[in-house]
Write a protein that holds these residues in place. Sequence first.
Motif, PDB file in Angstrom:
ATOM      1  N   ASN A 181     -15.662  34.694   9.575  1.00  0.00           N
ATOM      2  CA  ASN A 181     -15.265  35.877  10.341  1.00  0.00           C
ATOM      3  C   ASN A 181     -14.795  35.456  11.726  1.00  0.00           C
ATOM      4  OD1 ASN A 181     -16.090  37.920   8.336  1.00  0.00           O
ATOM      5  ND2 ASN A 181     -18.160  37.190   8.789  1.00  0.00           N
ATOM      6  N   PHE A 182     -13.593  34.912  11.782  1.00  0.00           N
ATOM      7  CA  PHE A 182     -13.032  34.453  13.046  1.00  0.00           C
ATOM      8  C   PHE A 182     -12.411  35.640  13.781  1.00  0.00           C
ATOM      9  CE2 PHE A 182     -10.124  32.200  15.865  1.00  0.00           C
ATOM     10  CZ  PHE A 182     -10.929  31.138  16.291  1.00  0.00           C
ATOM     11  N   PRO A 183     -12.609  35.734  15.117  1.00  0.00           N
ATOM     12  CA  PRO A 183     -12.059  36.865  15.879  1.00  0.00           C
ATOM     13  C   PRO A 183     -10.557  37.042  15.670  1.00  0.00           C
ATOM     14  CG  PRO A 183     -13.558  35.589  17.242  1.00  0.00           C
ATOM     15  CD  PRO A 183     -13.384  34.813  15.964  1.00  0.00           C
ATOM     16  N   LEU A 184     -10.148  38.278  15.436  1.00  0.00           N
ATOM     17  CA  LEU A 184      -8.750  38.692  15.296  1.00  0.00           C
ATOM     18  C   LEU A 184      -8.113  38.265  13.968  1.00  0.00           C
ATOM     19  CD1 LEU A 184      -7.423  37.895  18.889  1.00  0.00           C
ATOM     20  CD2 LEU A 184      -8.434  40.025  18.032  1.00  0.00           C
ATOM     21  N   LEU A 185      -8.856  37.582  13.118  1.00  0.00           N
ATOM     22  CA  LEU A 185      -8.319  37.159  11.827  1.00  0.00           C
ATOM     23  C   LEU A 185      -9.221  37.643  10.696  1.00  0.00           C
ATOM     24  CD1 LEU A 185      -7.277  33.470  12.616  1.00  0.00           C
ATOM     25  CD2 LEU A 185      -5.765  35.447  12.402  1.00  0.00           C
ATOM     26  N   ASP A 186      -8.592  38.005   9.576  1.00  0.00           N
ATOM     27  CA  ASP A 186      -9.356  38.478   8.420  1.00  0.00           C
ATOM     28  C   ASP A 186      -9.526  37.408   7.358  1.00  0.00           C
ATOM     29  OD1 ASP A 186      -9.566  41.024   9.517  1.00  0.00           O
ATOM     30  OD2 ASP A 186      -7.608  41.621   8.693  1.00  0.00           O
ATOM     31  N   PRO A 197     -10.602  33.095   6.433  1.00  0.00           N
ATOM     32  CA  PRO A 197     -11.433  31.989   6.931  1.00  0.00           C
ATOM     33  C   PRO A 197     -10.643  31.040   7.822  1.00  0.00           C
ATOM     34  CG  PRO A 197     -11.728  32.300   4.570  1.00  0.00           C
ATOM     35  CD  PRO A 197     -10.560  33.135   4.965  1.00  0.00           C
ATOM     36  N   VAL A 198     -11.361  30.415   8.750  1.00  0.00           N
ATOM     37  CA  VAL A 198     -10.789  29.434   9.665  1.00  0.00           C
ATOM     38  C   VAL A 198     -11.667  28.184   9.630  1.00  0.00           C
ATOM     39  CG1 VAL A 198     -10.360  28.870  12.088  1.00  0.00           C
ATOM     40  CG2 VAL A 198      -9.647  31.090  11.179  1.00  0.00           C
ATOM     41  N   VAL A 199     -11.038  27.020   9.595  1.00  0.00           N
ATOM     42  CA  VAL A 199     -11.761  25.755   9.650  1.00  0.00           C
ATOM     43  C   VAL A 199     -11.610  25.166  11.045  1.00  0.00           C
ATOM     44  CG1 VAL A 199     -12.044  23.458   8.666  1.00  0.00           C
ATOM     45  CG2 VAL A 199     -11.290  25.354   7.210  1.00  0.00           C
ATOM     46  N   LEU A 200     -12.727  24.871  11.702  1.00  0.00           N
ATOM     47  CA  LEU A 200     -12.724  24.217  13.012  1.00  0.00           C
ATOM     48  C   LEU A 200     -13.336  22.828  12.854  1.00  0.00           C
ATOM     49  CD1 LEU A 200     -14.042  27.149  15.247  1.00  0.00           C
ATOM     50  CD2 LEU A 200     -11.660  26.528  14.782  1.00  0.00           C
ATOM     51  N   GLY A 201     -12.758  21.855  13.506  1.00  0.00           N
ATOM     52  CA  GLY A 201     -13.279  20.502  13.338  1.00  0.00           C
ATOM     53  C   GLY A 201     -12.884  19.564  14.448  1.00  0.00           C
ATOM     54  N   ALA A 202     -13.415  18.359  14.388  1.00  0.00           N
ATOM     55  CA  ALA A 202     -13.102  17.307  15.353  1.00  0.00           C
ATOM     56  C   ALA A 202     -13.269  15.966  14.658  1.00  0.00           C
ATOM     57  CB  ALA A 202     -14.015  17.388  16.577  1.00  0.00           C
ATOM     58  N   THR A 221      -7.571  25.197  11.234  1.00  0.00           N
ATOM     59  CA  THR A 221      -6.888  25.527   9.979  1.00  0.00           C
ATOM     60  C   THR A 221      -7.153  26.970   9.614  1.00  0.00           C
ATOM     61  OG1 THR A 221      -7.059  23.256   9.147  1.00  0.00           O
ATOM     62  CG2 THR A 221      -6.676  24.989   7.520  1.00  0.00           C
ATOM     63  N   VAL A 222      -6.086  27.709   9.366  1.00  0.00           N
ATOM     64  CA  VAL A 222      -6.185  29.101   8.908  1.00  0.00           C
ATOM     65  C   VAL A 222      -5.936  29.121   7.413  1.00  0.00           C
ATOM     66  CG1 VAL A 222      -5.278  31.440   9.140  1.00  0.00           C
ATOM     67  CG2 VAL A 222      -5.386  29.948  11.140  1.00  0.00           C
TER      68      VAL A 222
END
Length: 318
Positions: free
Chosen positions: A281-286, A288-293, A315-316
């Motif tokens: 549940n990423f803000p402003l998006l319906d 999934p979003v992948v966050l990484g480093a 990644t969206v």
Amino acid sequence: MSIKITELRNWYFIVLLICSCIRVDAVTLVYNMQLRRFFEQMTAADRHYHWLLSAIPLVYIRTRTIDDPRFNIFAREKRLAVGPLLNARYVASKYWWYEITTAFEKEYGKSKGTVNFSRSNFGMDDIVLTAARAFYPIKNMQYVVYGMAGFPIRQKINLFDAQDPFIGTRFYSLGIGSELSYSVKNSTQKSALMWLFQNRFIHFFQRSWFPILPQGSKIKPGDLIDLLVAVHYRKKLNSFEIGFDQTFFINAALILPDRVIKNKNFARQVVYANASHIVKNFPLLDTPVVLGAGFVVGYSGRFKTRLCIGSLNFTVVF
């Protein structure tokens, strides 16, 4: 700035080309195998999607020392590149996927010694197209075969490119590769432990290198071979991967009207690690979003080359 063709024929410039100009040893960001592993992060967690759009902001640093006492050449060189690696992947089915990759980079370069320069440039890297087919021979095992083609955005050569082209390879390429992965632990929703082996071969096509080389001469950038092994672990929405990549650079040469000067084959060793988290549940998006480093460190005995890359991943998923 003008240089006579007769001056370009002397051994000083030829050695300089061998030392600095065969760009494939740098392998621009779009060909970097370790960074491309970020594009796989969502695959292990969820297959109910069709599009993955990835942006990987990164900082790339490379240093090397060119030392050839036979021709009295010595130079210390440093490169710095910043910018996002961009990738769009379409997953057509469980068995097929396609992707397009490029990057926008601001690159800085400095050299001191026999070769002195300090310059920077901004531009777009090559465009690389990839198509892949997956097979599932047994439970928990996946085998992927893929083909790829690279297209340089910039093809024109100028005299500054004698110190290694900035942004993009300038060469067309074709490649093939495969990946074998096996999950030794796999409970689809909770956790999975997977090992993988990936190999890749890319051929870069030769071309004219005028006005650096005389008319009728060509540069043969050669081929590269990658052998990568890694361990991937997923715990619910979190993924971790660590791996080692051995890259071989072979068959490079300068093709002059009266001779062929072959470049010595060499290898580079790289270790990398990355971590990712899926935000449902990423803000402003319906979606999934992948966050990484992640990070990459590597070394090659040729010119005592060292490289370091620090990167983020956004990644969206559609």
